[in-house]
Write a protein that holds these residues in place. Structure first.
Motif, PDB file in Angstrom:
ATOM      1  N   LEU A 166       2.157  46.192 -14.822  1.00 28.87           N
ATOM      2  CA  LEU A 166       2.167  47.138 -13.709  1.00 28.87           C
ATOM      3  C   LEU A 166       3.191  48.242 -13.914  1.00 28.87           C
ATOM      4  O   LEU A 166       2.911  49.424 -13.693  1.00 28.87           O
ATOM      5  CB  LEU A 166       2.483  46.403 -12.402  1.00 28.87           C
ATOM      6  N   TYR A 167       4.396  47.867 -14.337  1.00 33.55           N
ATOM      7  CA  TYR A 167       5.498  48.820 -14.434  1.00 33.55           C
ATOM      8  C   TYR A 167       5.863  49.142 -15.890  1.00 33.55           C
ATOM      9  O   TYR A 167       6.972  49.604 -16.158  1.00 33.55           O
ATOM     10  CB  TYR A 167       6.722  48.283 -13.690  1.00 33.55           C
ATOM     11  N   ALA A 168       4.916  48.900 -16.803  1.00 30.04           N
ATOM     12  CA  ALA A 168       5.191  49.123 -18.232  1.00 30.04           C
ATOM     13  C   ALA A 168       5.598  50.571 -18.518  1.00 30.04           C
ATOM     14  O   ALA A 168       6.506  50.827 -19.325  1.00 30.04           O
ATOM     15  CB  ALA A 168       3.965  48.746 -19.057  1.00 30.04           C
ATOM     16  N   LYS A 169       4.955  51.527 -17.857  1.00 33.89           N
ATOM     17  CA  LYS A 169       5.267  52.938 -18.107  1.00 33.89           C
ATOM     18  C   LYS A 169       6.513  53.405 -17.360  1.00 33.89           C
ATOM     19  O   LYS A 169       7.098  54.422 -17.712  1.00 33.89           O
ATOM     20  CB  LYS A 169       4.072  53.809 -17.702  1.00 33.89           C
ATOM     21  N   ASP A 170       6.915  52.665 -16.344  1.00 30.18           N
ATOM     22  CA  ASP A 170       8.055  53.073 -15.523  1.00 30.18           C
ATOM     23  C   ASP A 170       9.378  52.526 -16.042  1.00 30.18           C
ATOM     24  O   ASP A 170      10.421  53.168 -15.873  1.00 30.18           O
ATOM     25  CB  ASP A 170       7.857  52.604 -14.076  1.00 30.18           C
ATOM     26  N   ILE A 171       9.355  51.349 -16.626  1.00 32.61           N
ATOM     27  CA  ILE A 171      10.595  50.684 -17.022  1.00 32.61           C
ATOM     28  C   ILE A 171      11.428  51.518 -18.006  1.00 32.61           C
ATOM     29  O   ILE A 171      12.650  51.608 -17.843  1.00 32.61           O
ATOM     30  CB  ILE A 171      10.296  49.274 -17.568  1.00 32.61           C
ATOM     31  N   PRO A 172      10.822  52.156 -19.044  1.00 33.83           N
ATOM     32  CA  PRO A 172      11.652  53.010 -19.909  1.00 33.83           C
ATOM     33  C   PRO A 172      12.372  54.113 -19.130  1.00 33.83           C
ATOM     34  O   PRO A 172      13.523  54.447 -19.427  1.00 33.83           O
ATOM     35  CB  PRO A 172      10.643  53.600 -20.898  1.00 33.83           C
ATOM     36  N   HIS A 173      11.707  54.654 -18.136  1.00 34.08           N
ATOM     37  CA  HIS A 173      12.321  55.691 -17.294  1.00 34.08           C
ATOM     38  C   HIS A 173      13.476  55.114 -16.494  1.00 34.08           C
ATOM     39  O   HIS A 173      14.564  55.696 -16.406  1.00 34.08           O
ATOM     40  CB  HIS A 173      11.260  56.282 -16.370  1.00 34.08           C
ATOM     41  N   TYR A 174      13.254  53.929 -15.908  1.00 33.44           N
ATOM     42  CA  TYR A 174      14.313  53.265 -15.150  1.00 33.44           C
ATOM     43  C   TYR A 174      15.484  52.890 -16.054  1.00 33.44           C
ATOM     44  O   TYR A 174      16.649  52.973 -15.646  1.00 33.44           O
ATOM     45  CB  TYR A 174      13.776  52.009 -14.456  1.00 33.44           C
ATOM     46  N   LYS A 175      15.184  52.478 -17.277  1.00 35.46           N
ATOM     47  CA  LYS A 175      16.264  52.118 -18.215  1.00 35.46           C
ATOM     48  C   LYS A 175      17.166  53.314 -18.510  1.00 35.46           C
ATOM     49  O   LYS A 175      18.386  53.166 -18.654  1.00 35.46           O
ATOM     50  CB  LYS A 175      15.670  51.566 -19.515  1.00 35.46           C
ATOM     51  N   SER A 176      16.551  54.492 -18.590  1.00 31.74           N
ATOM     52  CA  SER A 176      17.360  55.700 -18.825  1.00 31.74           C
ATOM     53  C   SER A 176      18.281  55.962 -17.641  1.00 31.74           C
ATOM     54  O   SER A 176      19.401  56.458 -17.813  1.00 31.74           O
ATOM     55  CB  SER A 176      16.451  56.910 -19.083  1.00 31.74           C
ATOM     56  N   TRP A 177      17.830  55.636 -16.427  1.00 32.28           N
ATOM     57  CA  TRP A 177      18.688  55.773 -15.244  1.00 32.28           C
ATOM     58  C   TRP A 177      19.892  54.841 -15.352  1.00 32.28           C
ATOM     59  O   TRP A 177      21.018  55.236 -15.028  1.00 32.28           O
ATOM     60  CB  TRP A 177      17.899  55.437 -13.984  1.00 32.28           C
ATOM     61  N   VAL A 178      19.643  53.599 -15.790  1.00 31.19           N
ATOM     62  CA  VAL A 178      20.729  52.620 -15.900  1.00 31.19           C
ATOM     63  C   VAL A 178      21.747  53.073 -16.937  1.00 31.19           C
ATOM     64  O   VAL A 178      22.968  53.027 -16.699  1.00 31.19           O
ATOM     65  CB  VAL A 178      20.169  51.227 -16.281  1.00 31.19           C
ATOM     66  N   GLU A 179      21.275  53.523 -18.092  1.00 31.54           N
ATOM     67  CA  GLU A 179      22.186  53.978 -19.152  1.00 31.54           C
ATOM     68  C   GLU A 179      23.013  55.171 -18.685  1.00 31.54           C
ATOM     69  O   GLU A 179      24.216  55.255 -18.952  1.00 31.54           O
ATOM     70  CB  GLU A 179      21.378  54.335 -20.402  1.00 31.54           C
ATOM     71  N   ARG A 180      22.364  56.101 -18.003  1.00 29.19           N
ATOM     72  CA  ARG A 180      23.082  57.267 -17.471  1.00 29.19           C
ATOM     73  C   ARG A 180      24.112  56.832 -16.442  1.00 29.19           C
ATOM     74  O   ARG A 180      25.240  57.356 -16.406  1.00 29.19           O
ATOM     75  CB  ARG A 180      22.072  58.224 -16.830  1.00 29.19           C
ATOM     76  N   TYR A 181      23.736  55.873 -15.601  1.00 27.91           N
ATOM     77  CA  TYR A 181      24.625  55.361 -14.550  1.00 27.91           C
ATOM     78  C   TYR A 181      25.889  54.759 -15.155  1.00 27.91           C
ATOM     79  O   TYR A 181      27.007  55.068 -14.735  1.00 27.91           O
ATOM     80  CB  TYR A 181      23.847  54.323 -13.738  1.00 27.91           C
ATOM     81  N   TYR A 182      25.729  53.898 -16.153  1.00 28.57           N
ATOM     82  CA  TYR A 182      26.881  53.268 -16.787  1.00 28.57           C
ATOM     83  C   TYR A 182      27.758  54.309 -17.494  1.00 28.57           C
ATOM     84  O   TYR A 182      28.996  54.219 -17.449  1.00 28.57           O
ATOM     85  CB  TYR A 182      26.425  52.208 -17.799  1.00 28.57           C
ATOM     86  N   ALA A 183      27.110  55.296 -18.123  1.00 24.47           N
ATOM     87  CA  ALA A 183      27.866  56.345 -18.816  1.00 24.47           C
ATOM     88  C   ALA A 183      28.642  57.203 -17.815  1.00 24.47           C
ATOM     89  O   ALA A 183      29.806  57.560 -18.055  1.00 24.47           O
ATOM     90  CB  ALA A 183      26.922  57.214 -19.639  1.00 24.47           C
TER      91      ALA A 183
END
Length: 469
Positions: A374-391
């Motif tokens: 269901l969220y296969a196409k969304d998860i890479p986008h969400y992962k970029s949010w997490v990486e940006r957040y931590y940075a």
């Protein structure tokens, strides 16, 4: 038995106390909107009152696979004392809804701005179908009209009672319910079930007691199984057959994707709030920055330079140990009721949140769970949010121990009236007393603890407490 360490439990509670303001002012709105959107979307279609499965769902396990014919009805619900100025509420229901489901939808409409704990319960109310000033029929999930075929008993629905669109209903407390049914009333008479009910009433007094309407109980029907929309054993067989049919699974995935698309904005809004260092002008909570810096310091201290390890530490510390629990259990934050279908959908959102915080790549295949697809196409986008957040957090100015201590003291002062410090200390002592030997041994081996004589002080404290008791 819990597998959490003391440090993990303390970390969770630490964030629970210190993120309360952030949760209330920033996260609560998108979280509440997501819950409401899921509830509203699920209730647009049939929901099985027995299995908890729904026509619209994010969870394949809670998806009704059979074709259910249904119609949307509009009912006018009047206050039990409408003659004295009671209000009227228009509510949309489904003709396949059970009577309890109808009552719950009416209660949601009437008490939409009232905390759930302060609302009447559906089980304490009766639903009256009214026509004219005297004709009233009390509708119930089970009564003398309930259909039983072989070993299966089907819960009553609006279509069972032949309720029409724009009919008038009243929700009244059980003890106040009027069981008046006029034999000359113009309720649908084409049904033999209604003829039986009306004959039983007209044979006696127009005023009849609730106890005179026999309820079908399990004691009366040994081995009878209850169902609403889908019989359990049929559903199980269908599920097994579907596993061998790729085409049928794709049909279900299309239905899941349609529901997912409807809820997409609400999921995005919540994730964006959680993975942002600035929300509505609010600065990042000090507790998050302080904890993440501490983890980076520990990584430097132990020579751990793998960015994936640091990322995982931070994910395990905050998103996966605190926020996931909040997402899956909004009833911890709000005074609401969480149904089983809503719980299943929130579990899919929570799993997507967890996948977004992971550094590993999940390879999708034909046997992958539907929530991953269901969220296969969304998860890479969400992962970029997490990486940006931590940075972004790592680039913020560090918080000194003095500033953090001052912040903790201020929080303690603000909430001092909400907790019993002596009770909390007693709970901590009970734990320390239980594992005193292990704790003392660890303190004796730690250089800093040796310098401060912590092992001796703890042993002395335990001895004094034992002497007092």
């Amino acid at each position: 038995m819990s597998t959490e360490s003391v440090a993990e439990r303390c970390c969770t509670n630490w964030f629970a106390f210190l993120l309360h303001k952030f949760l209330k002012e920033c996260v609560s709105e998108p979280l509440f909107m997501l819950h409401c959107a899921i509830k509203q979307q699920m209730e647009k279609g049939p929901i099985d009152a027995v299995t908890g499965e729904a026509r619209y769902s994010l969870s394949e396990d809670k998806l009704i696979r059979q074709q259910i014919d249904y119609k949307t009805l509009t009912v006018c619900c009047v206050d039990g004392d409408q003659e004295n100025g009671g209000m009227e509420v228009v509510v949309k229901v489904l003709n396949c809804d059970t009577i309890t489901q109808v009552k719950e939808k009416i209660l949601d409409a009437i008490y939409k701005n009232v905390p759930y704990s302060q609302r009447p319960r559906a089980g304490d109310m009766d639903l009256e179908w009214r026509q004219g000033r005297t004709a009233r029929v009390v509708l119930q999930d089970e009564d003398i009209t309930t259909k039983i075929e072989n070993d299966w008993k089907r819960l009553n629905t609006l279509v069972h009672y032949q309720v029409s669109d724009r009919c008038v209903m009243a929700l009244v407390p059980k003890q106040m319910s009027s069981y008046n049914i006029s034999t000359s009333a113009s309720f649908p008479r084409s049904s033999s079930r209604y003829d039986a009910v009306l004959r039983s009433v007209s044979a006696g007094s127009p005023e009849f007691s609730h106890s005179l309407v026999p309820m079908i109980t399990p004691d009366m029907e040994s081995g009878v199984k209850v169902w609403h929309l889908v019989k359990n054993h049929e559903h199980g067989d269908q599920k097994e057959a579907d596993r061998g049919s790729k085409m049928v699974s794709e049909i279900y995935l299309t239905r899941l994707l349609a529901t997912k698309g409807t809820l997409q904005k609400f999921v995005d809004d919540l994730f964006e709030t959680l993975f942002s260092t600035a929300n509505r002008g609010s600065a990042l909570p000090l507790a998050i920055k302080y904890m993440f810096d501490f983890l980076d310091e520990q990584a430097d201290k132990h020579g751990i330079h793998d960015p994936d390890v640091r990322h995982t530490w931070k994910s395990n510390c905050l998103p996966l140990r605190f926020w996931v629990n909040v997402i899956k259990n909004p009833q911890f934050v709000f005074d609401i009721h969480k149904s089983s279908i809503t719980d299943a959908c929130l579990s899919v959102v929570a799993q997507t949140f967890m996948d977004s915080c992971s550094t590993s790549e999940h390879r999708l295949g034909k046997d992958s769970p539907s929530n991953k697809l269901l969220y296969a196409k969304d998860i890479p986008h969400y992962k970029s949010w997490v990486e940006r957040y931590y940075a972004d957090i790592s680039r913020l100015p560090s918080i000194s121990d003095q500033d953090m201590n001052a912040y903790l003291a201020e929080q303690a002062r603000l909430h001092s009236h909400e907790f019993n410090a002596l009770s909390a200390l007693h709970e901590v002592y009970a734990y320390v007393r239980k594992y005193s030997q292990e704790i003392v041994q660890s303190l004796k081996q730690d250089p800093l603890a040796q310098k401060q004589r912590l092992a001796y002080k703890l042993e002395q404290l335990i001895a004094d407490m034992d002497h007092e008791s």
